[in-house]
Design a protein around this motif. Structure first.
Motif, PDB file in Angstrom:
ATOM      1  N   ARG A  98       0.609  -0.834  -0.166  1.00  0.00           N
ATOM      2  CA  ARG A  98      -0.128   0.073  -0.218  1.00  0.00           C
ATOM      3  C   ARG A  98       1.053   0.848   0.027  1.00  0.00           C
ATOM      4  NH1 ARG A  98      -2.319   3.549   3.893  1.00  0.00           N
ATOM      5  NH2 ARG A  98      -4.267   4.198   3.080  1.00  0.00           N
ATOM      6  N   TRP A  99       0.730   2.152  -1.058  1.00  0.00           N
ATOM      7  CA  TRP A  99       1.327   3.251  -1.087  1.00  0.00           C
ATOM      8  C   TRP A  99       0.366   4.165  -1.351  1.00  0.00           C
ATOM      9  CZ3 TRP A  99       7.027   3.965  -2.568  1.00  0.00           C
ATOM     10  CH2 TRP A  99       7.243   2.683  -3.119  1.00  0.00           C
ATOM     11  N   GLU A 100       1.124   5.730  -0.270  1.00  0.00           N
ATOM     12  CA  GLU A 100       0.654   6.579   0.164  1.00  0.00           C
ATOM     13  C   GLU A 100       0.675   7.864  -0.807  1.00  0.00           C
ATOM     14  OE1 GLU A 100       0.187   7.469   4.155  1.00  0.00           O
ATOM     15  OE2 GLU A 100      -1.166   5.846   4.392  1.00  0.00           O
ATOM     16  N   VAL A 101       0.247   8.470  -1.847  1.00  0.00           N
ATOM     17  CA  VAL A 101       0.868   9.284  -2.701  1.00  0.00           C
ATOM     18  C   VAL A 101      -0.098  10.684  -2.668  1.00  0.00           C
ATOM     19  CG1 VAL A 101       1.225   9.757  -4.815  1.00  0.00           C
ATOM     20  CG2 VAL A 101       1.064   7.468  -4.490  1.00  0.00           C
ATOM     21  N   ASP A 102       0.969  11.938  -1.789  1.00  0.00           N
ATOM     22  CA  ASP A 102      -0.327  13.207  -1.517  1.00  0.00           C
ATOM     23  C   ASP A 102       0.398  13.955  -2.687  1.00  0.00           C
ATOM     24  OD1 ASP A 102      -0.292  11.946   0.991  1.00  0.00           O
ATOM     25  OD2 ASP A 102       0.764  12.265   1.983  1.00  0.00           O
ATOM     26  N   ALA A 103      -0.114  14.942  -3.210  1.00  0.00           N
ATOM     27  CA  ALA A 103      -0.194  15.388  -4.099  1.00  0.00           C
ATOM     28  C   ALA A 103      -0.714  17.313  -3.074  1.00  0.00           C
ATOM     29  CB  ALA A 103      -1.176  15.604  -5.110  1.00  0.00           C
ATOM     30  N   PHE A 104       0.372  18.453  -2.966  1.00  0.00           N
ATOM     31  CA  PHE A 104      -0.081  18.896  -2.147  1.00  0.00           C
ATOM     32  C   PHE A 104      -0.557  19.874  -3.054  1.00  0.00           C
ATOM     33  CE2 PHE A 104       3.411  16.312  -0.200  1.00  0.00           C
ATOM     34  CZ  PHE A 104       3.227  16.788   1.233  1.00  0.00           C
ATOM     35  N   LEU A 105      -0.721  20.745  -2.070  1.00  0.00           N
ATOM     36  CA  LEU A 105      -1.826  21.890  -2.044  1.00  0.00           C
ATOM     37  C   LEU A 105      -0.940  23.521  -1.621  1.00  0.00           C
ATOM     38  CD1 LEU A 105      -5.423  20.707  -1.300  1.00  0.00           C
ATOM     39  CD2 LEU A 105      -3.858  20.206  -3.379  1.00  0.00           C
ATOM     40  N   GLY A 106      -1.721  24.754  -2.105  1.00  0.00           N
ATOM     41  CA  GLY A 106      -0.940  26.084  -1.222  1.00  0.00           C
ATOM     42  C   GLY A 106       0.185  25.846  -1.550  1.00  0.00           C
ATOM     43  N   ASP A 107       1.182  26.497  -0.559  1.00  0.00           N
ATOM     44  CA  ASP A 107       2.106  26.297  -0.844  1.00  0.00           C
ATOM     45  C   ASP A 107       3.312  25.812  -1.198  1.00  0.00           C
ATOM     46  OD1 ASP A 107       1.618  29.280  -0.184  1.00  0.00           O
ATOM     47  OD2 ASP A 107       2.455  29.408   1.824  1.00  0.00           O
ATOM     48  N   ASN A 108       2.660  24.381  -1.909  1.00  0.00           N
ATOM     49  CA  ASN A 108       3.491  23.143  -1.568  1.00  0.00           C
ATOM     50  C   ASN A 108       3.133  22.499  -2.768  1.00  0.00           C
ATOM     51  OD1 ASN A 108       5.165  22.738   1.231  1.00  0.00           O
ATOM     52  ND2 ASN A 108       3.469  22.822   1.860  1.00  0.00           N
ATOM     53  N   ASP A 109       2.219  22.872  -3.686  1.00  0.00           N
ATOM     54  CA  ASP A 109       1.560  23.320  -4.671  1.00  0.00           C
ATOM     55  C   ASP A 109       2.982  22.787  -5.392  1.00  0.00           C
ATOM     56  OD1 ASP A 109      -0.401  22.439  -6.102  1.00  0.00           O
ATOM     57  OD2 ASP A 109      -0.166  24.093  -7.267  1.00  0.00           O
ATOM     58  N   GLY A 110       2.170  21.187  -7.020  1.00  0.00           N
ATOM     59  CA  GLY A 110       3.721  21.079  -7.344  1.00  0.00           C
ATOM     60  C   GLY A 110       4.515  19.951  -6.671  1.00  0.00           C
ATOM     61  N   LEU A 111       4.426  19.775  -5.556  1.00  0.00           N
ATOM     62  CA  LEU A 111       5.368  18.788  -5.197  1.00  0.00           C
ATOM     63  C   LEU A 111       4.114  17.089  -4.688  1.00  0.00           C
ATOM     64  CD1 LEU A 111       7.443  17.208  -3.459  1.00  0.00           C
ATOM     65  CD2 LEU A 111       6.780  18.504  -1.358  1.00  0.00           C
ATOM     66  N   VAL A 112       4.840  16.269  -5.081  1.00  0.00           N
ATOM     67  CA  VAL A 112       4.156  14.741  -5.114  1.00  0.00           C
ATOM     68  C   VAL A 112       5.049  13.884  -4.184  1.00  0.00           C
ATOM     69  CG1 VAL A 112       2.836  13.235  -6.429  1.00  0.00           C
ATOM     70  CG2 VAL A 112       3.170  15.805  -6.971  1.00  0.00           C
ATOM     71  N   VAL A 113       4.554  12.884  -3.212  1.00  0.00           N
ATOM     72  CA  VAL A 113       5.807  12.518  -2.600  1.00  0.00           C
ATOM     73  C   VAL A 113       4.973  10.992  -2.260  1.00  0.00           C
ATOM     74  CG1 VAL A 113       6.676  11.900  -0.052  1.00  0.00           C
ATOM     75  CG2 VAL A 113       7.053  14.441  -1.440  1.00  0.00           C
ATOM     76  N   ALA A 114       5.713   9.811  -2.981  1.00  0.00           N
ATOM     77  CA  ALA A 114       5.143   8.512  -2.403  1.00  0.00           C
ATOM     78  C   ALA A 114       5.387   8.401  -0.595  1.00  0.00           C
ATOM     79  CB  ALA A 114       5.496   8.016  -3.291  1.00  0.00           C
ATOM     80  N   GLU A 115       5.068   7.479  -0.031  1.00  0.00           N
ATOM     81  CA  GLU A 115       5.405   6.993   0.954  1.00  0.00           C
ATOM     82  C   GLU A 115       4.948   5.581   0.895  1.00  0.00           C
ATOM     83  OE1 GLU A 115       3.336   9.174   4.339  1.00  0.00           O
ATOM     84  OE2 GLU A 115       5.514  10.927   4.009  1.00  0.00           O
ATOM     85  N   ILE A 116       5.558   4.885   1.975  1.00  0.00           N
ATOM     86  CA  ILE A 116       5.517   3.424   2.085  1.00  0.00           C
ATOM     87  C   ILE A 116       5.773   2.846   3.112  1.00  0.00           C
ATOM     88  CG2 ILE A 116       7.618   2.511   0.850  1.00  0.00           C
ATOM     89  CD1 ILE A 116       5.587   0.228  -0.705  1.00  0.00           C
TER      90      ILE A 116
END
Length: 159
Positions: A98-116
């Protein structure tokens, strides 16, 4: 490892092939951001959480997370230090994990991080094709740091 130990690896995400899952909106803030312990309040969809995390060593750290009433979580967000971190979380299954993929919003828009999250630091994983560079241990990408030094202020300085 204790059941209260989080073992997690993080990666930058490339492309859009991970976007098949329906996302959940997350809003979180920090009541304490000491490097030895952070206290986080989070609203995830319609649920509230209070989490205490210890010092990160390698890919591991102590973690204690508790469900709290949604209204309490919203009220605690107003007490947090600094800006809140907002993101859309996608849950993606790959090779039985199970991967958690976070697409950030606001001042962190454009950052996409996957965590396992892993059972051990030595656990072998098959990386999805959309996973890029590993950022485990890079403190710039810790959510607690993104609250005070958002991606928009440093992304152009990456080499």
């Amino acid at each position: 490892m204790s059941s209260n130990t989080e073992i997690e690896r993080k990666f930058l995400v490339e492309g859009t092939d991970w976007q098949s899952a329906t996302p959940t909106y997350y809003c979180q803030g920090y009541l304490n951001r000491d490097k030895h312990r952070t206290v986080r309040v989070r609203v995830a969809g319609e649920q509230g959480f209070l989490t205490v995390k210890g010092l990160t060593t390698g890919a591991s750290r102590a973690e204690f997370e508790y469900t709290i009433p949604l209204e309490d979580a919203k009220a605690l967000l107003a007490l947090c230090e600094g800006p809140l971190v907002e993101k859309m979380r996608h849950i993606v299954k790959h090779a039985g994990l199970r991967w958690e993929v976070d697409a950030f919003l606001g001042d962190n828009d454009g950052l996409v991080v996957a965590e396992i999250e892993l059972e051990s630091e030595a656990q072998e994983i098959a990386l999805p094709e959309w996973v890029g560079a590993e950022i485990t241990g890079d403190a710039r990408y810790y959510n607690s740091n993104l609250a005070t030094e958002p991606y928009s202020t440093w992304k152009n300085t990456l080499s």
